[in-house]
Design an enzyme around this catalytic site. Sequence first.
Site, PDB file in Angstrom:
ATOM      1  N   GLY A  55       0.828  -1.197   0.000  1.00  0.00           N
ATOM      2  CA  GLY A  55       0.000   0.000   0.000  1.00  0.00           C
ATOM      3  C   GLY A  55       0.862   1.245   0.000  1.00  0.00           C
ATOM      4  N   GLN A  83       2.821   9.854   1.495  1.00  0.00           N
ATOM      5  CA  GLN A  83       4.163   9.266   1.524  1.00  0.00           C
ATOM      6  C   GLN A  83       5.034   9.681   0.352  1.00  0.00           C
ATOM      7  OE1 GLN A  83       2.410   5.143   2.185  1.00  0.00           O
ATOM      8  NE2 GLN A  83       4.387   4.947   3.199  1.00  0.00           N
ATOM      9  N   CYS A  87       6.124  -0.385   7.112  1.00  0.00           N
ATOM     10  CA  CYS A  87       5.754   0.799   6.328  1.00  0.00           C
ATOM     11  C   CYS A  87       6.922   1.203   5.452  1.00  0.00           C
ATOM     12  CB  CYS A  87       5.396   1.930   7.296  1.00  0.00           C
ATOM     13  SG  CYS A  87       4.926   3.453   6.468  1.00  0.00           S
ATOM     14  N   LEU A  88       6.622   1.547   4.200  1.00  0.00           N
ATOM     15  CA  LEU A  88       7.690   1.955   3.279  1.00  0.00           C
ATOM     16  C   LEU A  88       8.372   3.237   3.752  1.00  0.00           C
ATOM     17  CD1 LEU A  88       5.996   1.241  -0.182  1.00  0.00           C
ATOM     18  CD2 LEU A  88       7.725  -0.143   0.995  1.00  0.00           C
ATOM     19  N   HIS A 132      -4.286   1.370   7.533  1.00  0.00           N
ATOM     20  CA  HIS A 132      -2.917   1.904   7.624  1.00  0.00           C
ATOM     21  C   HIS A 132      -2.730   3.073   6.651  1.00  0.00           C
ATOM     22  CE1 HIS A 132       1.647   1.087   7.822  1.00  0.00           C
ATOM     23  NE2 HIS A 132       1.516   1.949   6.841  1.00  0.00           N
ATOM     24  N   GLU A 133      -3.201   2.891   5.413  1.00  0.00           N
ATOM     25  CA  GLU A 133      -3.020   3.940   4.398  1.00  0.00           C
ATOM     26  C   GLU A 133      -3.890   5.165   4.693  1.00  0.00           C
ATOM     27  OE1 GLU A 133      -0.460   3.571   2.717  1.00  0.00           O
ATOM     28  OE2 GLU A 133      -0.273   1.422   3.064  1.00  0.00           O
ATOM     29  N   HIS A 193      -2.237   7.409   7.076  1.00  0.00           N
ATOM     30  CA  HIS A 193      -1.229   8.280   6.444  1.00  0.00           C
ATOM     31  C   HIS A 193      -1.852   9.598   5.983  1.00  0.00           C
ATOM     32  CE1 HIS A 193       2.530   6.090   6.356  1.00  0.00           C
ATOM     33  NE2 HIS A 193       1.993   5.019   5.800  1.00  0.00           N
TER      34      HIS A 193
HETATM   35 ZN    ZN Z   1       2.796   3.140   5.720  1.00  0.00          ZN
END
Ligand code: ZN
Length: 165
Positions: free
Chosen positions: A46, A51, A91-92, A133-134, A137
Amino acid sequence: MQYLPILQHPDSRLRVKATTVESFDEKLANQADKMLATMYNANGIGLAGTQVDFHRRLIVVDVSESRDGPITLVNPEILLIGETVSSEEGCLSIPGVHDTVKRSDRINISAKSIDGSTLEMEAEGMLAICVQHECDHLDGILFIDHLSSLKRKRINEKLKRAPES
Ligand code: ZN
Protein backbone atom coordinates in the site's frame (compact mmCIF):
# COMPACT_ATOMS: atom_id res chain seq x y z
CA MET A 1 8.08 4.74 -15.53
CA GLN A 2 9.75 7.06 -13.09
CA TYR A 3 9.36 6.11 -9.47
CA LEU A 4 8.39 8.66 -6.87
CA PRO A 5 10.68 9.27 -3.90
CA ILE A 6 9.09 7.91 -0.70
CA LEU A 7 9.33 10.22 2.32
CA GLN A 8 11.08 8.64 5.28
CA HIS A 9 10.14 9.06 8.94
CA PRO A 10 10.81 11.45 10.73
CA ASP A 11 10.18 13.74 7.71
CA SER A 12 7.65 16.31 8.93
CA ARG A 13 5.78 16.12 5.59
CA LEU A 14 4.52 12.69 6.70
CA ARG A 15 2.52 14.61 9.33
CA VAL A 16 0.60 16.76 6.85
CA LYS A 17 -3.15 16.09 6.70
CA ALA A 18 -4.17 15.46 3.09
CA THR A 19 -7.04 17.42 1.54
CA THR A 20 -10.03 16.14 -0.42
CA VAL A 21 -9.57 15.48 -4.14
CA GLU A 22 -11.85 17.77 -6.17
CA SER A 23 -10.79 17.17 -9.78
CA PHE A 24 -10.73 13.73 -11.30
CA ASP A 25 -8.49 14.61 -14.20
CA GLU A 26 -5.62 13.10 -16.12
CA LYS A 27 -3.15 14.51 -13.62
CA LEU A 28 -4.79 12.52 -10.83
CA ALA A 29 -4.82 9.33 -12.92
CA ASN A 30 -1.12 9.82 -13.71
CA GLN A 31 -0.36 10.32 -10.04
CA ALA A 32 -2.17 7.06 -9.17
CA ASP A 33 -0.25 5.19 -11.90
CA LYS A 34 3.06 6.51 -10.59
CA MET A 35 2.13 5.59 -7.04
CA LEU A 36 1.22 2.03 -8.04
CA ALA A 37 4.51 1.63 -9.94
CA THR A 38 6.41 3.03 -6.95
CA MET A 39 4.58 0.70 -4.55
CA TYR A 40 5.28 -2.40 -6.67
CA ASN A 41 8.91 -1.38 -7.16
CA ALA A 42 9.33 -1.07 -3.39
CA ASN A 43 7.51 -4.40 -2.76
CA GLY A 44 4.88 -2.62 -0.71
CA ILE A 45 1.22 -3.57 -0.34
CA GLY A 46 0.00 0.00 0.00
CA LEU A 47 1.03 3.59 -0.55
CA ALA A 48 -0.66 6.85 0.41
CA GLY A 49 -0.27 10.17 -1.40
CA THR A 50 1.20 11.65 1.76
CA GLN A 51 4.16 9.27 1.52
CA VAL A 52 5.16 10.66 -1.86
CA ASP A 53 4.61 14.30 -0.88
CA PHE A 54 1.21 14.48 -2.63
CA HIS A 55 -1.15 15.81 -0.01
CA ARG A 56 -4.50 14.82 -1.47
CA ARG A 57 -6.66 11.93 -0.28
CA LEU A 58 -5.45 9.21 -2.62
CA ILE A 59 -4.24 5.71 -1.72
CA VAL A 60 -3.25 2.64 -3.70
CA VAL A 61 -3.16 -0.91 -2.36
CA ASP A 62 -2.56 -4.43 -3.61
CA VAL A 63 -2.59 -7.27 -1.11
CA SER A 64 -2.83 -10.02 -3.75
CA GLU A 65 -0.03 -12.58 -3.81
CA SER A 66 0.20 -12.36 -7.59
CA ARG A 67 0.63 -8.54 -7.40
CA ASP A 68 -1.99 -7.97 -10.04
CA GLY A 69 -4.93 -6.70 -7.98
CA PRO A 70 -4.38 -2.95 -7.72
CA ILE A 71 -7.03 -0.92 -5.91
CA THR A 72 -7.05 2.87 -6.11
CA LEU A 73 -9.18 4.75 -3.60
CA VAL A 74 -9.84 8.49 -3.73
CA ASN A 75 -11.28 10.34 -0.72
CA PRO A 76 -11.70 7.06 1.19
CA GLU A 77 -13.92 6.98 4.29
CA ILE A 78 -13.88 3.88 6.42
CA LEU A 79 -16.22 2.43 9.00
CA LEU A 80 -14.82 -0.19 11.38
CA ILE A 81 -17.28 -3.09 11.59
CA GLY A 82 -15.12 -6.05 12.61
CA GLU A 83 -13.35 -7.40 15.63
CA THR A 84 -10.08 -5.96 16.84
CA VAL A 85 -7.14 -8.10 15.79
CA SER A 86 -3.38 -7.76 16.22
CA SER A 87 -1.11 -8.14 13.24
CA GLU A 88 2.40 -7.20 12.28
CA GLU A 89 2.81 -4.08 10.19
CA GLY A 90 5.62 -2.37 8.41
CA CYS A 91 5.75 0.80 6.33
CA LEU A 92 7.69 1.95 3.28
CA SER A 93 8.32 5.22 5.15
CA ILE A 94 9.85 3.41 8.15
CA PRO A 95 12.06 0.73 6.59
CA GLY A 96 13.31 -2.08 8.80
CA VAL A 97 10.68 -1.57 11.48
CA HIS A 98 7.87 -4.05 12.08
CA ASP A 99 5.56 -4.21 15.04
CA THR A 100 2.16 -5.42 16.14
CA VAL A 101 -0.77 -3.05 15.72
CA LYS A 102 -4.42 -3.55 16.70
CA ARG A 103 -6.96 -2.86 13.96
CA SER A 104 -10.42 -3.90 12.90
CA ASP A 105 -10.43 -7.04 10.73
CA ARG A 106 -13.43 -5.83 8.72
CA ILE A 107 -14.33 -2.39 7.34
CA ASN A 108 -16.81 -0.70 5.08
CA ILE A 109 -15.17 1.59 2.54
CA SER A 110 -16.86 4.51 0.81
CA ALA A 111 -14.64 6.19 -1.75
CA LYS A 112 -14.38 7.46 -5.29
CA SER A 113 -12.59 5.55 -7.99
CA ILE A 114 -10.01 7.32 -10.12
CA ASP A 115 -12.67 8.48 -12.62
CA GLY A 116 -14.81 9.98 -9.86
CA SER A 117 -17.44 7.27 -9.74
CA THR A 118 -18.73 6.15 -6.35
CA LEU A 119 -17.23 3.03 -4.86
CA GLU A 120 -18.64 1.13 -1.91
CA MET A 121 -16.98 -2.04 -0.71
CA GLU A 122 -16.48 -4.23 2.29
CA ALA A 123 -12.96 -5.40 3.04
CA GLU A 124 -11.63 -7.92 5.51
CA GLY A 125 -8.35 -9.38 6.68
CA MET A 126 -5.16 -7.98 5.25
CA LEU A 127 -6.95 -5.67 2.82
CA ALA A 128 -8.96 -4.12 5.68
CA ILE A 129 -5.82 -3.64 7.76
CA CYS A 130 -3.83 -2.21 4.86
CA VAL A 131 -6.55 0.31 3.98
CA GLN A 132 -6.72 1.45 7.63
CA HIS A 133 -2.92 1.90 7.62
CA GLU A 134 -3.02 3.94 4.40
CA CYS A 135 -5.98 6.08 5.52
CA ASP A 136 -4.01 6.89 8.68
CA HIS A 137 -1.23 8.28 6.44
CA LEU A 138 -3.72 10.72 4.90
CA ASP A 139 -4.30 12.09 8.40
CA GLY A 140 -0.58 12.31 9.14
CA ILE A 141 -0.63 9.21 11.35
CA LEU A 142 2.06 6.50 11.23
CA PHE A 143 1.60 2.91 12.43
CA ILE A 144 4.19 3.49 15.16
CA ASP A 145 1.83 6.10 16.65
CA HIS A 146 -0.38 3.16 17.67
CA LEU A 147 2.43 1.60 19.73
CA SER A 148 3.28 2.39 23.34
CA SER A 149 5.43 5.48 23.83
CA LEU A 150 8.24 3.26 25.13
CA LYS A 151 8.23 1.13 21.96
CA ARG A 152 8.08 4.26 19.80
CA LYS A 153 11.02 5.77 21.66
CA ARG A 154 13.06 2.61 21.09
CA ILE A 155 12.23 2.63 17.38
CA ASN A 156 13.19 6.29 17.01
CA GLU A 157 16.48 5.65 18.79
CA LYS A 158 17.18 2.69 16.54
CA LEU A 159 16.47 4.80 13.44
CA LYS A 160 18.80 7.53 14.72
CA ARG A 161 21.60 5.02 15.19
CA ALA A 162 21.20 3.46 11.75
CA PRO A 163 19.57 6.02 9.44
CA GLU A 164 20.52 4.06 6.31
CA SER A 165 18.79 0.80 7.25
ZN1 ZN B 1 2.80 3.14 5.72
